[in-house]
Design a protein around this motif. Structure first.
Motif, PDB file in Angstrom:
ATOM      1  N   LEU A   1      -4.272  12.230  -0.387  1.00 23.98           N
ATOM      2  CA  LEU A   1      -3.877  11.997  -1.775  1.00 23.98           C
ATOM      3  C   LEU A   1      -2.642  11.118  -1.821  1.00 23.98           C
ATOM      4  O   LEU A   1      -1.727  11.276  -1.014  1.00 23.98           O
ATOM      5  N   CYS A   2      -2.657  10.197  -2.770  1.00 23.74           N
ATOM      6  CA  CYS A   2      -1.465   9.420  -3.066  1.00 23.74           C
ATOM      7  C   CYS A   2      -1.267   9.498  -4.568  1.00 23.74           C
ATOM      8  O   CYS A   2      -2.207   9.284  -5.322  1.00 23.74           O
ATOM      9  N   ARG A   3      -0.075   9.829  -4.987  1.00 30.48           N
ATOM     10  CA  ARG A   3       0.168   9.955  -6.417  1.00 30.48           C
ATOM     11  C   ARG A   3       0.812   8.691  -6.982  1.00 30.48           C
ATOM     12  O   ARG A   3       0.959   8.558  -8.174  1.00 30.48           O
ATOM     13  N   CYS A   4       1.239   7.770  -6.103  1.00 32.12           N
ATOM     14  CA  CYS A   4       2.008   6.619  -6.583  1.00 32.12           C
ATOM     15  C   CYS A   4       1.181   5.352  -6.769  1.00 32.12           C
ATOM     16  O   CYS A   4       1.314   4.658  -7.759  1.00 32.12           O
ATOM     17  N   THR A   5       0.368   5.021  -5.783  1.00 31.06           N
ATOM     18  CA  THR A   5      -0.197   3.671  -5.721  1.00 31.06           C
ATOM     19  C   THR A   5      -1.478   3.495  -6.517  1.00 31.06           C
ATOM     20  O   THR A   5      -1.940   2.360  -6.685  1.00 31.06           O
ATOM     21  N   GLY A   6      -2.078   4.607  -6.945  1.00 33.91           N
ATOM     22  CA  GLY A   6      -3.374   4.482  -7.609  1.00 33.91           C
ATOM     23  C   GLY A   6      -4.452   4.001  -6.654  1.00 33.91           C
ATOM     24  O   GLY A   6      -5.537   3.627  -7.070  1.00 33.91           O
TER      25      GLY A   6
ATOM     26  N   ALA B   1       3.931  15.263  -7.791  1.00 32.32           N
ATOM     27  CA  ALA B   1       4.436  14.287  -6.824  1.00 32.32           C
ATOM     28  C   ALA B   1       4.064  14.834  -5.447  1.00 32.32           C
ATOM     29  O   ALA B   1       4.106  16.049  -5.237  1.00 32.32           O
ATOM     30  N   ILE B   2       3.698  13.962  -4.533  1.00 31.95           N
ATOM     31  CA  ILE B   2       3.204  14.499  -3.260  1.00 31.95           C
ATOM     32  C   ILE B   2       4.334  15.145  -2.450  1.00 31.95           C
ATOM     33  O   ILE B   2       4.112  16.088  -1.702  1.00 31.95           O
ATOM     34  N   GLU B   3       5.545  14.670  -2.606  1.00 31.68           N
ATOM     35  CA  GLU B   3       6.657  15.425  -2.000  1.00 31.68           C
ATOM     36  C   GLU B   3       7.009  16.582  -2.930  1.00 31.68           C
ATOM     37  O   GLU B   3       7.390  16.362  -4.077  1.00 31.68           O
TER      38      GLU B   3
ATOM     39  N   GLY C   1       0.801  -1.226   0.000  1.00 34.64           N
ATOM     40  CA  GLY C   1       0.000   0.000   0.000  1.00 34.64           C
ATOM     41  C   GLY C   1       0.830   1.269   0.000  1.00 34.64           C
ATOM     42  O   GLY C   1       0.320   2.333   0.344  1.00 34.64           O
ATOM     43  N   LEU C   2       2.109   1.131  -0.325  1.00 36.40           N
ATOM     44  CA  LEU C   2       2.951   2.339  -0.363  1.00 36.40           C
ATOM     45  C   LEU C   2       4.028   2.168  -1.406  1.00 36.40           C
ATOM     46  O   LEU C   2       4.484   1.061  -1.670  1.00 36.40           O
ATOM     47  N   GLN C   3       4.409   3.255  -1.996  1.00 31.76           N
ATOM     48  CA  GLN C   3       5.532   3.224  -2.941  1.00 31.76           C
ATOM     49  C   GLN C   3       6.612   4.203  -2.494  1.00 31.76           C
ATOM     50  O   GLN C   3       7.569   3.817  -1.839  1.00 31.76           O
ATOM     51  N   CYS C   4       6.440   5.501  -2.809  1.00 30.93           N
ATOM     52  CA  CYS C   4       7.496   6.438  -2.402  1.00 30.93           C
ATOM     53  C   CYS C   4       7.469   6.691  -0.907  1.00 30.93           C
ATOM     54  O   CYS C   4       8.428   7.191  -0.338  1.00 30.93           O
ATOM     55  N   GLY C   5       6.351   6.402  -0.272  1.00 29.61           N
ATOM     56  CA  GLY C   5       6.264   6.528   1.178  1.00 29.61           C
ATOM     57  C   GLY C   5       5.924   7.915   1.686  1.00 29.61           C
ATOM     58  O   GLY C   5       5.761   8.113   2.887  1.00 29.61           O
ATOM     59  N   PHE C   6       5.799   8.871   0.780  1.00 27.78           N
ATOM     60  CA  PHE C   6       5.628  10.240   1.283  1.00 27.78           C
ATOM     61  C   PHE C   6       4.231  10.471   1.853  1.00 27.78           C
ATOM     62  O   PHE C   6       4.067  11.126   2.870  1.00 27.78           O
ATOM     63  N   CYS C   7       3.224   9.898   1.200  1.00 32.70           N
ATOM     64  CA  CYS C   7       1.860  10.058   1.711  1.00 32.70           C
ATOM     65  C   CYS C   7       1.592   9.114   2.863  1.00 32.70           C
ATOM     66  O   CYS C   7       0.581   9.232   3.550  1.00 32.70           O
ATOM     67  N   THR C   8       2.474   8.124   3.035  1.00 31.66           N
ATOM     68  CA  THR C   8       2.186   6.968   3.874  1.00 31.66           C
ATOM     69  C   THR C   8       1.882   7.284   5.337  1.00 31.66           C
ATOM     70  O   THR C   8       0.894   6.766   5.873  1.00 31.66           O
ATOM     71  N   PRO C   9       2.690   8.109   6.006  1.00 28.32           N
ATOM     72  CA  PRO C   9       2.358   8.372   7.407  1.00 28.32           C
ATOM     73  C   PRO C   9       0.943   8.932   7.583  1.00 28.32           C
ATOM     74  O   PRO C   9       0.171   8.447   8.420  1.00 28.32           O
TER      75      PRO C   9
HETATM   76  S1  FES Z   1       3.226   6.304  -1.954  1.00 26.72           S
HETATM   77 FE1  FES Z   1       3.987   8.039  -3.033  1.00 26.72          FE
HETATM   78  S2  FES Z   1       2.412   9.458  -2.700  1.00 26.72           S
HETATM   79 FE2  FES Z   1       1.593   7.670  -1.849  1.00 26.72          FE
END
Ligand code: FES
Ligand SMILES: Cc1cc2nc3c(=O)[nH]c(=O)nc-3n(C[C@H](O)[C@H](O)[C@H](O)COP(=O)(O)OP(=O)(O)OC[C@H]3O[C@@H](n4cnc5c(N)ncnc54)[C@H](O)[C@@H]3O)c2cc1C
Ligand code: FES
Lengths: 161, 785, 264
Positions: A135-140, B201-203, A98-106
């Motif tokens: 919002l998550c831009r990675c996982t869809g 990108a969210i970051e 459920g996570l990719q870049c991890g930025f939205c994750t917390p």
């Molecule tokens: S995992 Fe990258 S924004 Fe959600």
């Protein structure tokens, strides 16, 4: 110009001398150096900054540190067990990718815990609708939705603190 | 399967724990001693002359450390931002490359253009002082639309391009194509816009630059997809710094999608300013700044024609595109609407003749560059909208018209320069049709109609060229850099391994996928392998991650280094086992003498390499550490078939995606879980383009209308469905892993599938992206826009 | 954000007096609108007076035929309240449709009504249900409260203490969301009080407004088809990137129709 602000964060009392205009998220990230809480936008939309305040999920970017005076906060750093064992929601995110870049994750994990607390057995539609603050831009979202549905069966809606 | 073959397994990600617990380190988390904070003063105008900038008031504001403007930058002889790809005009002239200053030189050219930087003790103080900077502008007329920019009398952005044209570029045999059209049974013509997108990108982008007086070195922490390229461009072309004195670190990066490939003005200004103020200087974009100044994506206006014979076989394709490149050329801006676009126009089909002409135009908008897919979504949109429309016009099943034209013989040379090594398009289409239950569609459509809803079904069969790129081919096409990848495998004495890769992970999960490759090859556990990336101080070299190149190019570089490790290990083992090297086999992490029970596990060999007591020192160096650089011999060609089913509420114009099926052929798959995740994410970005996302500038003032998430709709969870995903594995023929790449596919194939479904539901010929409720309502009810 | 001075209000009276005296001071409720505008440097108050600690401004009371909601009651509390769900389910579901879960956990009814954002949800309920806005000074009828874009009848220093909603016979709210912001592009609240029908529209114009023609038709017959052919004139409606006036006008009719159907 500065004021003193005190609260409990992840079970520990903390305080700081801050400018009155300090946002809660800046207090958490910069004063307390708890950098797991992220900032992804300036219009209170992305939810990356979500923390738990007195039992409810809030966006720490859209409130003053002073609005949390005396409150009990839980940030992402306070979600796992003290020994590092992941919370069931964190574990579900890991298991279901459920996570990719991890930025939205917390923010996503904290919001998801709050979601299950309010709706213990959500349908897929309910999960999707109630994730509207994140919002998550990675996982869809596909795997985030799967993770939350799975966590509903493993105690994902309960906070340790 | 052997116990140490991790290829094809959904190994859980190594990076997850730190991200799940808040322990990731993104650029904004980096705090350097004595750091200062930068606020960029940006142009509020789309086009204006800067008459004067008065610093005095701002300099007196509390906490201000320094303020720099274009004049300071010019005085210090800081260069402009370079463009990494030279495109040659149809008339043989090089493209127009206007200077791209890091702080404006007398003129600003888009809202958000960099005017000055204010450096202060805190970010709030920097912002307070920025408000006090007095800038006197003479506002000029602005132009944001590429077609308007080419018209007589349009405002001119750069003196060297009086018609605002960067280049007119062409590919293919125009005369032959025209001839094919003249004799065609049917011609399908479409004109459409490929909408401008803001990556989000969210970051947000961020950087923290440090200068060390003691050894005159610089360290730049930056949210970036290719730190070595960033360093190379910055040192060699812009700041003239000695490359070995500059370390660029791209720590955890919160998504890129292209937008973090480029060398941006902020990165240069911060690095330069860090020396001027002799303190670290930090900047993190506010989202509003991301909207204004991250490189945008797409923005094409295209007229496309397809010529067909009586049976629906494609005879030729003619495509005229105007591409808006924005106010300046960003790092890869010039190759995206040309090399990465027109070369993909054959799609999965045997179209024998293709001509494409692209006119790139400067406008008063943010620079446009690669965004997830980069050129290939635009090409797929052209091909797949044409094909579907042609099928409808000729009363052919959309799947059937595709089958009639599929390429079936490989390798296949297209008329637009590429040679596809392999593919099996029929297989993905057949599976997609099955998985999407296309057979049941008429029943579902009838049921929906009873509820007053309109259902539609649309296909898209895309192809992409990934594994970018063979350097010699790229060079002959104008690339100003190599496009190989580098890797280093460091085996520790105990047999544990650290791998250094020039690929960069910002969500792709390389720490896991690459470790699976290494562990499988060496026959050790995935936990015994760590992947290091994103630091020029650690990694030998790298071209970074974009264009779905990491596993195909970066992964292969690692495999090449592993081959060297195993070769050396074999020599060591031969010595240890007192056998001839030719008799040594290496399987499952153990060196064996063929036909005997003599063996030496990998860890014993590595220990011998570092404790070389019993070791052929006369013939072999101690240690077990190998590098490899890999330059691919061809692109890889992932392809797939998507089927989208929508339901429209004609009363409100709302669209619901009721089913989205994606069957992709990525060649060999290392980690299915991660690959599926990449597809999901790509699909939603493509759906975003087709349904919700539009970057809009006001045509008169040049102001960015969609300057925040309140107006620019990044899809949320309830805007999209769960997906049906399938894969086929037709291995790539020219890399040892058989891999093709999967990062962009979803974003490439989905817009066409969705618009094909929507036009089917509405019974209209075309529909502009994004198909917002308002647009769909107008189309459904034949209302004027 | 510009700097300002912060104080935690000790009483409604103190807060009111301070804000009345200091014209650039502002009350702070949940901050979901105010902090957001301050962050973008679009608002520069000299002082913020935080109402967060005033317990008397919080809570939901149902007495007889009236639901009274304290000004500092959060949207989430209204959405989850069993009493509100029972007495005026449409109001609970409206509260549920505001923003997102996190915003609902902070934002308050008093802040929303005082702010009178043209696309906010609550104003439509206040107007359609003929609610009464109670302040520290007086009671203001809904019809007199909303004056224009971000404008209300509130005077300087006047603080909303609660909003009282008479329970309708039946009511429903239908919201067509802006895909990006999720505020209302058009929101229609339809309430049948038993004596009369009121229809209030938010999001479509600079300020929430009633549609007399629909009210009349629905009073005669409370059925979707009564409003199906009533079109609000485009003139005066908002027109923006997401919805031009003609589309908004059309959506008003559709949302009204659907609200009536949902209320039945
Ligand atoms: S995992 Fe990258 S924004 Fe959600
Ligand atoms: C991401 C996001 C999405 C949102 N979506 C929606 C939506 O879909 N629908 C919607 O309706 N709203 C939406 N909102 C706004 C939200 O509902 C706010 O909570 C609300 O508008 C203001 O309430 P508040 O308590 O936050 O007030 P504040 O922001 O604290 O105050 C708003 C204004 O009201 C004044 N004020 C506050 N309390 C009082 C009082 N008791 N008496 C007099 N004046 C007072 C303040 O001085 C200020 O001027 C959204 C907000 C965000 C951040
Ligand atoms: S940072 Fe708080 S919502 Fe985006």
């Amino acid at each position: 110009m500065t004021v003193k602000v005190s609260m409990s964060v992840n079970g520990k009392p903390v305080s700081g001398e801050v400018e009155e205009r300090t946002l809660l998220v800046s207090f958490i990230r910069e004063t307390l150096r708890l950098t797991g809480t992220h900032v992804g936008c300036d219009t209170a939309q992305c939810g990356a900054c979500t923390v738990v305040m007195d039992g409810r999920a809030v966006k720490s970017c859209n409130m003053l540190a002073m609005q949390a005076e005396g409150a009990e906060l839980v940030t992402i750093e306070g979600i796992a067990e003290p020994d590092g064992t992941l919370h069931p929601m964190q574990e579900a995110f890991r298991q279901h990718h459920g996570l990719q870049c991890g930025f939205c994750t917390p923010g996503m994990v904290i919001s998801a815990i709050d979601l299950l607390k309010n709706t213990p057995n959500p349908t897929e539609r309910e999960i999707r609708e109630q994730l509207d603050g994140n919002l998550c831009r990675c996982t869809g979202y596909h795997n985030i939705v799967k993770a939350i549905a799975a966590a509903a069966q493993t105690g994902g809606g309960v906070l340790r603190r | 399967m052997s116990a140490t073959n991790f290829i094809g397994q959904s190994v859980k990600r190594k990076e997850d724990y730190r991200f799940l617990t808040g322990e990731g380190t993104y650029t904004d988390d980096v705090v350097l001693p004595r750091q200062t904070h930068a606020c960029f003063v940006r142009s509020p105008h789309a086009h204006a002359k800067i008459r004067k900038i008065a610093k005095d008031k701002a300099l007196k504001a509390p906490g201000v450390v320094a303020i720099f403007t274009g004049e300071d930058i010019a005085a210090a002889k800081v260069g402009g931002l370079p463009c990494g790809w030279l495109i040659t005009d149809v008339n043989g002239a090089p493209m127009k490359e206007p200077p791209h200053p890091v702080l404006a030189q007398g003129k600003v050219r888009y809202v958000g253009d960099h005017v000055a930087v204010v450096i202060a003790e805190s970010i709030e103080q920097a912002r307070d002082a920025a408000d006090l900077l007095e800038t006197d502008y003479e506002v000029l007329p602005a132009v944001v639309n590429a077609s308007v920019a080419r018209a007589q009398g349009a405002p001119v952005l750069h003196d060297i391009a009086p018609d605002n044209t960067c280049y007119v570029w062409g590919i293919g045999d125009k005369a032959a194509v025209d001839k094919a059209f003249a004799s065609a049974h049917h011609v399908t013509t479409l004109e459409f816009v490929n909408n401008r997108l803001i990556p989000n990108a969210i970051e947000p982008r961020a950087a923290n630059a440090q200068y060390s007086r003691s050894d005159e070195s610089y360290t730049l922490y930056v949210a970036n997809q290719n730190p070595h390229v960033e360093r190379l461009l910055m040192t060699a072309f812009v700041l003239g710094l000695p490359e070995h004195k500059v370390r660029v670190v791209a720590p955890d990066v919160g998504g890129g999608f292209g937008s973090k490939i480029y060398l941006y003005a902020e990165d240069v200004v911060l690095t330069w300013a860090a020396k001027q103020v002799n303190r670290p200087v930090k900047w993190t974009a506010e989202r509003a700044e991301s909207f204004q100044s991250d490189a945008h994506g797409r923005d094409h206006v295209t007229r496309a024609e397809l010529a067909l014979d009586r049976e629906g076989r494609f005879l030729g394709m003619r495509v005229m595109t105007t591409a808006n490149v924005g106010a300046y050329l960003s790092t890869f801006a010039s190759c995206v609407p040309t090399i990465l676009y027109a070369t993909l126009l054959a799609g999965q089909y045997t179209t024998p003749l293709i001509y494409c002409e692209v006119t790139a135009v400067f406008t008063n908008t943010a620079p446009v560059d690669a965004y997830r897919g980069a050129g290939r979504p635009e090409a797929t949109y052209v091909v797949e909208r044409l094909v579907e429309t042609a099928a409808r016009e000729m009363n052919l099943e959309p799947a059937e018209i595709r089958r009639r034209n599929f390429i079936r013989q490989f390798p296949y040379q297209t008329p637009v320069a590429l040679q596809y090594d392999t593919g099996n398009y029929e297989a993905t289409l057949a599976e997609a049709i099955q998985a999407a239950d296309v057979a049941g569609f008429p029943g579902r459509k009838a049921e929906a109609a009873k509820r007053g809803k309109l259902r539609g079904l649309g296909y898209a069969c895309y192809i992409e060229a990934c594994g970018i790129a063979p350097s010699n081919i790229a060079g002959s096409l104008g690339a100003r850099a190599g496009l190989f990848e580098a890797g280093e495998v460091r085996v520790h004495p105990t047999g544990k391994v650290t791998v250094f890769t020039g690929s960069h992970s910002h969500g792709q999960g390389h720490e896991t996928t690459f470790a699976q490759v290494v562990a499988s090859r060496l026959g050790i556990a995935v936990e015994d392998v760590d992947i290091v990336h994103g630091d020029t101080g650690k990694v030998l070299f790298g071209m970074g991650t974009y264009g779905s190149r990491s596993i195909a190019v970066g992964g292969t570089a690692i495999v090449k280094a592993l081959d060297k490790i195993v070769a050396k290990g074999r020599k060591i083992a031969a010595h240890l086992l007192e056998a001839s090297e030719a008799d040594i086999e290496f399987t499952d992490g153990v060196f064996r003498v063929a036909g005997t029970d003599k063996q030496a596990p990998f860890a014993q060999v590595s220990l011998a390499a570092y404790v070389p007591h019993n070791y052929p020192l006369d013939k072999l160096e101690p240690g077990l550490n190998e590098n490899a650089f890999y330059d691919p011999t061809n692109f890889t060609f992932p392809a797939g078939s998507y089927v989208c089913e929508v339901e429209v509420d004609p009363e409100t114009g709302s669209t619901q995606i009721v089913n989205f099926t994606a069957v992709d052929d990525f060649g060999k798959i290392i980690n299915p879980m991660i690959v599926e995740g990449q597809v999901h994410g790509g699909l939603v970005q493509g759906i975003g383009q087709a349904l919700t996302e539009a970057c809009v500038y006001d045509t008169d003032s040049g102001q960015l209308v969609t300057g925040s998430m309140q107006d620019y709709c990044v899809p949320r969870a309830d805007d999209v469905p769960s997906f049906r995903i399938g894969t086929k594995e037709t291995p790539c023929t020219h890399n040892p892993l058989g891999v093709k790449g999967c990062g962009e596919a979803g974003a490439i194939g989905s817009p066409a599938a969705l618009i094909n479904a929507l036009t089917d539901a509405l019974g209209v010929r075309d529909l502009e992206m994004p198909a917002t409720p308002q647009r769909v309502w107008r189309a459904a009810n034949k209302k004027a826009a | 954000m510009y700097s300002f001075k912060y104080q935690l209000a000790k009483s409604v009276a103190d807060a009111s007096a301070f804000v009345a005296k200091n014209s650039d001071a502002k009350l702070l409720a949940g901050g979901q609108s105010l902090i957001a505008t301050m962050k973008l440097r679009l608002s520069q108050p000299s002082d913020l007076v935080d109402l967060g600690a005033l317990a008397e401004l919080r809570g939901i009371k149902v007495a007889g035929n009236t639901v009274t909601i304290g000004a500092m009651t959060r949207h989430a509390e209204v959405a989850a309240s069993a009493e509100v769900k029972k007495a005026i389910p449409a109001l609970a579901s409206l509260a549920w449709s505001i923003g997102d879960r996190q915003v609902r956990n902070m934002g308050t009814i008093g802040g929303s009504v005082a702010h009178n954002d043209p696309a906010a949800d609550y104003p439509s309920a206040v107007l359609a249900l003929d609610a009464t806005v109670t302040t520290n000074k007086r009671k203001i009828a809904a019809d007199q409260f909303f004056k224009g874009m971000y404008e209300t009848a509130l005077e300087p220093g006047e603080i909303i203490t609660s909003v009282s909603f008479p329970c309708p016979k039946r009511a429903a709210y239908m919201k067509f969301k802006n895909p990006a912001s999720r505020y209302a592009i058009v929101g229609v609240f339809v309430a049948d009080t038993g004596k009369a029908v009121r229809v209030a529209v938010t999001g479509a114009a600079p300020c929430v407004f009633r549609v007399a023609e629909m009210e009349k038709a629905l009073s005669a017959k409370f059925a979707p088809e009564s409003v199906a052919s009533i079109a609000v004139p485009e003139k005066g409606l908002n027109s923006d990137l997401h919805a031009k006036a003609d589309y908004r006008a059309h959506l008003i009719t559709v949302m009204a129709k659907r609200a009536v159907a949902a209320a039945l």
